[in-house]
Motif scaffolding. Structure first.
Motif, PDB file in Angstrom:
ATOM      1  N   VAL A  41      -5.001  13.532 -13.707  1.00 59.40           N
ATOM      2  CA  VAL A  41      -4.504  12.174 -13.478  1.00 59.40           C
ATOM      3  C   VAL A  41      -5.563  11.188 -13.941  1.00 59.40           C
ATOM      4  CG1 VAL A  41      -3.828  10.464 -11.753  1.00 59.40           C
ATOM      5  CG2 VAL A  41      -3.018  12.830 -11.559  1.00 59.40           C
ATOM      6  N   CYS A  42      -5.163  10.322 -14.847  1.00 58.69           N
ATOM      7  CA  CYS A  42      -6.065   9.310 -15.385  1.00 58.69           C
ATOM      8  C   CYS A  42      -5.991   8.048 -14.526  1.00 58.69           C
ATOM      9  CB  CYS A  42      -5.688   8.983 -16.829  1.00 58.69           C
ATOM     10  SG  CYS A  42      -6.742   7.746 -17.604  1.00 58.69           S
ATOM     11  N   GLY A  43      -7.114   7.638 -13.970  1.00 59.22           N
ATOM     12  CA  GLY A  43      -7.165   6.404 -13.218  1.00 59.22           C
ATOM     13  C   GLY A  43      -7.146   5.195 -14.131  1.00 59.22           C
ATOM     14  N   THR A  44      -6.810   4.044 -13.563  1.00 59.77           N
ATOM     15  CA  THR A  44      -6.723   2.815 -14.352  1.00 59.77           C
ATOM     16  C   THR A  44      -7.519   1.684 -13.706  1.00 59.77           C
ATOM     17  OG1 THR A  44      -4.681   2.102 -13.243  1.00 59.77           O
ATOM     18  CG2 THR A  44      -4.433   3.481 -15.197  1.00 59.77           C
ATOM     19  N   GLY A  45      -8.456   2.037 -12.812  1.00 58.09           N
ATOM     20  CA  GLY A  45      -9.231   1.024 -12.124  1.00 58.09           C
ATOM     21  C   GLY A  45     -10.381   0.493 -12.965  1.00 58.09           C
ATOM     22  N   ASN A  46     -10.635  -0.812 -12.885  1.00 54.77           N
ATOM     23  CA  ASN A  46     -11.771  -1.406 -13.580  1.00 54.77           C
ATOM     24  C   ASN A  46     -12.894  -1.675 -12.579  1.00 54.77           C
ATOM     25  OD1 ASN A  46     -11.563  -4.283 -12.550  1.00 54.77           O
ATOM     26  ND2 ASN A  46      -9.552  -4.084 -13.504  1.00 54.77           N
ATOM     27  N   LYS A  47     -14.080  -1.986 -13.096  1.00 55.48           N
ATOM     28  CA  LYS A  47     -15.268  -2.147 -12.263  1.00 55.48           C
ATOM     29  C   LYS A  47     -15.126  -3.285 -11.263  1.00 55.48           C
ATOM     30  CE  LYS A  47     -20.316  -2.277 -12.724  1.00 55.48           C
ATOM     31  NZ  LYS A  47     -21.424  -2.128 -13.694  1.00 55.48           N
TER      32      LYS A  47
ATOM     33  N   ILE B 240     -12.843  -2.093  -8.410  1.00 55.50           N
ATOM     34  CA  ILE B 240     -13.455  -1.007  -7.647  1.00 55.50           C
ATOM     35  C   ILE B 240     -14.540  -1.552  -6.728  1.00 55.50           C
ATOM     36  CG2 ILE B 240     -14.894   1.065  -7.836  1.00 55.50           C
ATOM     37  CD1 ILE B 240     -13.347   1.699 -10.454  1.00 55.50           C
ATOM     38  N   LEU B 241     -15.371  -2.455  -7.234  1.00 53.96           N
ATOM     39  CA  LEU B 241     -16.479  -2.992  -6.446  1.00 53.96           C
ATOM     40  C   LEU B 241     -16.011  -3.749  -5.208  1.00 53.96           C
ATOM     41  CD1 LEU B 241     -18.981  -4.272  -9.178  1.00 53.96           C
ATOM     42  CD2 LEU B 241     -19.396  -2.463  -7.499  1.00 53.96           C
ATOM     43  N   ILE B 242     -14.935  -4.504  -5.324  1.00 50.30           N
ATOM     44  CA  ILE B 242     -14.474  -5.306  -4.173  1.00 50.30           C
ATOM     45  C   ILE B 242     -13.360  -4.611  -3.391  1.00 50.30           C
ATOM     46  CG2 ILE B 242     -15.158  -7.473  -5.249  1.00 50.30           C
ATOM     47  CD1 ILE B 242     -12.150  -8.008  -5.781  1.00 50.30           C
ATOM     48  N   GLY B 243     -13.043  -3.376  -3.778  1.00 53.84           N
ATOM     49  CA  GLY B 243     -12.019  -2.632  -3.047  1.00 53.84           C
ATOM     50  C   GLY B 243     -10.613  -3.127  -3.277  1.00 53.84           C
ATOM     51  N   TYR B 244     -10.387  -3.735  -4.439  1.00 50.65           N
ATOM     52  CA  TYR B 244      -9.047  -4.255  -4.722  1.00 50.65           C
ATOM     53  C   TYR B 244      -8.186  -3.140  -5.326  1.00 50.65           C
ATOM     54  CZ  TYR B 244      -5.334  -7.422  -6.142  1.00 50.65           C
ATOM     55  OH  TYR B 244      -4.112  -8.040  -6.299  1.00 50.65           O
ATOM     56  N   PHE B 245      -7.900  -2.176  -4.487  1.00 50.84           N
ATOM     57  CA  PHE B 245      -7.018  -1.060  -4.844  1.00 50.84           C
ATOM     58  C   PHE B 245      -6.600  -0.393  -3.544  1.00 50.84           C
ATOM     59  CE2 PHE B 245     -11.360   0.556  -4.865  1.00 50.84           C
ATOM     60  CZ  PHE B 245     -11.274   1.722  -4.098  1.00 50.84           C
ATOM     61  N   THR B 246      -5.604   0.449  -3.614  1.00 46.35           N
ATOM     62  CA  THR B 246      -5.123   1.144  -2.421  1.00 46.35           C
ATOM     63  C   THR B 246      -5.778   2.505  -2.319  1.00 46.35           C
ATOM     64  OG1 THR B 246      -2.983   0.004  -2.482  1.00 46.35           O
ATOM     65  CG2 THR B 246      -3.085   2.065  -1.244  1.00 46.35           C
ATOM     66  N   LYS B 247      -6.445   2.739  -1.210  1.00 43.09           N
ATOM     67  CA  LYS B 247      -7.056   4.045  -0.971  1.00 43.09           C
ATOM     68  C   LYS B 247      -5.961   5.108  -0.920  1.00 43.09           C
ATOM     69  CE  LYS B 247     -10.588   6.051   2.043  1.00 43.09           C
ATOM     70  NZ  LYS B 247     -11.454   5.794   3.226  1.00 43.09           N
ATOM     71  N   HIS B 248      -6.154   6.184  -1.657  1.00 38.95           N
ATOM     72  CA  HIS B 248      -5.161   7.255  -1.800  1.00 38.95           C
ATOM     73  C   HIS B 248      -3.878   6.787  -2.487  1.00 38.95           C
ATOM     74  CE1 HIS B 248      -7.921   9.431   0.652  1.00 38.95           C
ATOM     75  NE2 HIS B 248      -7.629   8.759   1.752  1.00 38.95           N
TER      76      HIS B 248
ATOM     77  N   ASP C  84      -3.393   3.785  -5.891  1.00 37.76           N
ATOM     78  CA  ASP C  84      -3.872   3.657  -7.264  1.00 37.76           C
ATOM     79  C   ASP C  84      -5.360   3.990  -7.372  1.00 37.76           C
ATOM     80  OD1 ASP C  84      -4.031   1.261  -5.671  1.00 37.76           O
ATOM     81  OD2 ASP C  84      -4.699   0.160  -7.432  1.00 37.76           O
ATOM     82  N   GLY C  85      -6.046   4.103  -6.223  1.00 36.25           N
ATOM     83  CA  GLY C  85      -7.445   4.526  -6.260  1.00 36.25           C
ATOM     84  C   GLY C  85      -7.612   6.028  -6.356  1.00 36.25           C
ATOM     85  N   ALA C  86      -6.523   6.785  -6.234  1.00 27.76           N
ATOM     86  CA  ALA C  86      -6.587   8.250  -6.327  1.00 27.76           C
ATOM     87  C   ALA C  86      -6.408   8.680  -7.776  1.00 27.76           C
ATOM     88  CB  ALA C  86      -5.493   8.874  -5.452  1.00 27.76           C
ATOM     89  N   CYS C  87      -7.343   9.470  -8.265  1.00 26.62           N
ATOM     90  CA  CYS C  87      -7.265   9.924  -9.650  1.00 26.62           C
ATOM     91  C   CYS C  87      -8.316  11.002  -9.874  1.00 26.62           C
ATOM     92  CB  CYS C  87      -7.487   8.771 -10.627  1.00 26.62           C
ATOM     93  SG  CYS C  87      -9.060   7.917 -10.397  1.00 26.62           S
TER      94      CYS C  87
ATOM     95  N   ASN D  21       0.820  -1.206   0.000  1.00 27.33           N
ATOM     96  CA  ASN D  21       0.000   0.000   0.000  1.00 27.33           C
ATOM     97  C   ASN D  21       0.858   1.262   0.000  1.00 27.33           C
ATOM     98  OD1 ASN D  21      -2.524  -1.229  -0.041  1.00 27.33           O
ATOM     99  ND2 ASN D  21      -2.612  -1.431   2.175  1.00 27.33           N
ATOM    100  N   LEU D  22       1.951   1.225   0.731  1.00 29.02           N
ATOM    101  CA  LEU D  22       2.855   2.375   0.758  1.00 29.02           C
ATOM    102  C   LEU D  22       3.451   2.625  -0.624  1.00 29.02           C
ATOM    103  CD1 LEU D  22       4.378   4.593   2.216  1.00 29.02           C
ATOM    104  CD2 LEU D  22       6.019   2.870   3.022  1.00 29.02           C
ATOM    105  N   LYS D  23       3.828   1.571  -1.316  1.00 28.22           N
ATOM    106  CA  LYS D  23       4.348   1.729  -2.681  1.00 28.22           C
ATOM    107  C   LYS D  23       3.316   2.401  -3.579  1.00 28.22           C
ATOM    108  CE  LYS D  23       7.411  -2.324  -2.738  1.00 28.22           C
ATOM    109  NZ  LYS D  23       7.632  -3.666  -3.329  1.00 28.22           N
ATOM    110  N   ALA D  24       2.066   1.961  -3.479  1.00 29.34           N
ATOM    111  CA  ALA D  24       1.017   2.544  -4.316  1.00 29.34           C
ATOM    112  C   ALA D  24       0.824   4.025  -4.013  1.00 29.34           C
ATOM    113  CB  ALA D  24      -0.293   1.783  -4.106  1.00 29.34           C
ATOM    114  N   ARG D  25       0.934   4.397  -2.748  1.00 34.47           N
ATOM    115  CA  ARG D  25       0.745   5.803  -2.369  1.00 34.47           C
ATOM    116  C   ARG D  25       1.948   6.654  -2.777  1.00 34.47           C
ATOM    117  NH1 ARG D  25      -1.908   3.235   2.792  1.00 34.47           N
ATOM    118  NH2 ARG D  25      -4.094   3.334   2.126  1.00 34.47           N
ATOM    119  N   ILE D  26       3.134   6.095  -2.695  1.00 37.60           N
ATOM    120  CA  ILE D  26       4.323   6.812  -3.179  1.00 37.60           C
ATOM    121  C   ILE D  26       4.177   7.088  -4.666  1.00 37.60           C
ATOM    122  CG2 ILE D  26       6.794   6.558  -3.676  1.00 37.60           C
ATOM    123  CD1 ILE D  26       6.996   5.006  -0.991  1.00 37.60           C
ATOM    124  N   ARG D  27       3.764   6.078  -5.410  1.00 39.72           N
ATOM    125  CA  ARG D  27       3.599   6.246  -6.855  1.00 39.72           C
ATOM    126  C   ARG D  27       2.608   7.358  -7.172  1.00 39.72           C
ATOM    127  NH1 ARG D  27       3.976  -0.077  -7.126  1.00 39.72           N
ATOM    128  NH2 ARG D  27       6.047  -0.307  -8.054  1.00 39.72           N
ATOM    129  N   MET D  28       1.494   7.383  -6.448  1.00 37.68           N
ATOM    130  CA  MET D  28       0.484   8.373  -6.777  1.00 37.68           C
ATOM    131  C   MET D  28       0.918   9.784  -6.415  1.00 37.68           C
ATOM    132  SD  MET D  28      -2.169   8.807  -8.467  1.00 37.68           S
ATOM    133  CE  MET D  28      -2.597   7.095  -8.787  1.00 37.68           C
TER     134      MET D  28
END
Length: 262
Positions: A135-141, A144-152, A154-157, A114-121
């Protein structure tokens, strides 16, 4: 087993392209920044962004770490070169290590991932600020529905162009756009720790996940009905529905209590 209705790839492509154009126009920004992981989601989003605003107005950033598969690093750069967009590669391990050194906390895969994902963003948004880009997000449905992303992370966009596409639909649209086969065929993975794959972490294939999500969110079927229709364990259905419930906070504006006036 129940199948999700086939998407109209041409119309879906056109709808997403117009959506991206409108978001850039409304915000009075000059283009789009996108993180290029070398995976199918970011690749598809980059292709759509280029079609929407032109390759000269899209900037790609690859942000590998020590756990990023070499193949993904290569594919991220190849996508930028194939599209003809400007790009930059920044290794994030030195930044990560500064965080870990400063905090002195026990290390575990999930927290570090999660820290890596937040550093990247934070890096992606720094470039967006500098360039007056969105910033263009890259999340798919599915994710997103099951929360399989890091808040703030890769979920930040600023927008999610493929956010209404189930993962299996991401593949269909990618094939329609002739995205390179080696990216389409490799296993989905975030590379947040060694040997990590998305389907292992989720606990099932995207093909099955998407069918459960479709029946639950779009057909309003009960857990037991879904299990019976798909001929799977009720525990598998319960696991996914629990993920949906537990991750709702990730996709909402932070809540706050109402004040009381005299």
């Amino acid at each position: 087993m129940s199948e999700i209705p086939e998407i109209d790839c041409e119309k879906t492509n056109d709808t997403i392209v117009e959506f991206i154009k409108s978001k850039v126009s409304e915000s009075k920004t000059d283009g789009i920044v996108i993180g290029l992981s070398g995976g199918i989601d970011s690749t598809l989003a980059a292709y759509l962004a280029c079609e929407a605003v032109g390759c000269d107005n899209v900037f790609g950033i690859t942000l590998p770490s020590a756990t990023t598969p070499a193949e993904d690093k290569i594919h991220g750069i190849e996508v930028a070169q194939r599209l003809g967009i400007q790009y930059k590669e920044i290794e994030i391990d030195s930044i990560l290590n500064e965080y870990l050194s400063a905090t002195q906390l026990p290390e575990d895969n999930l927290s570090i991932g999660n820290l890596k994902a937040r550093i990247r963003m934070t890096i992606i948004y720094y470039f967006a600020n500098q360039k007056n880009y969105l910033v263009c997000g890259t999340g798919n449905k599915s994710e997103i529905l099951i929360g399989y992303f890091t808040k703030h992370g890769d979920g930040a966009c600023d927008m999610e162009p493929i956010g209404d596409l189930y993962k299996t639909e991401v593949y269909r649209l990618s094939e329609f756009l002739n995205i390179q086969e080696e990216i389409i065929k490799k296993p989905p993975r975030a590379g947040l720790w060694a040997n990590q794959t998305d389907e292992d972490e989720i606990g099932m294939s995207y093909n099955l996940l998407d069918k459960i999500l479709y029946l639950y969110t779009e057909k309003d079927m009960e857990n037991t009905q879904i299990a019976e229709k798909l001929e799977i364990s009720a525990d598998d259905v319960d696991m996914i529905i629990e993920k949906i419930a537990r991750s709702e906070h990730k996709s909402k504006v932070p809540e706050f209590p109402k004040k009381t006036t005299l």
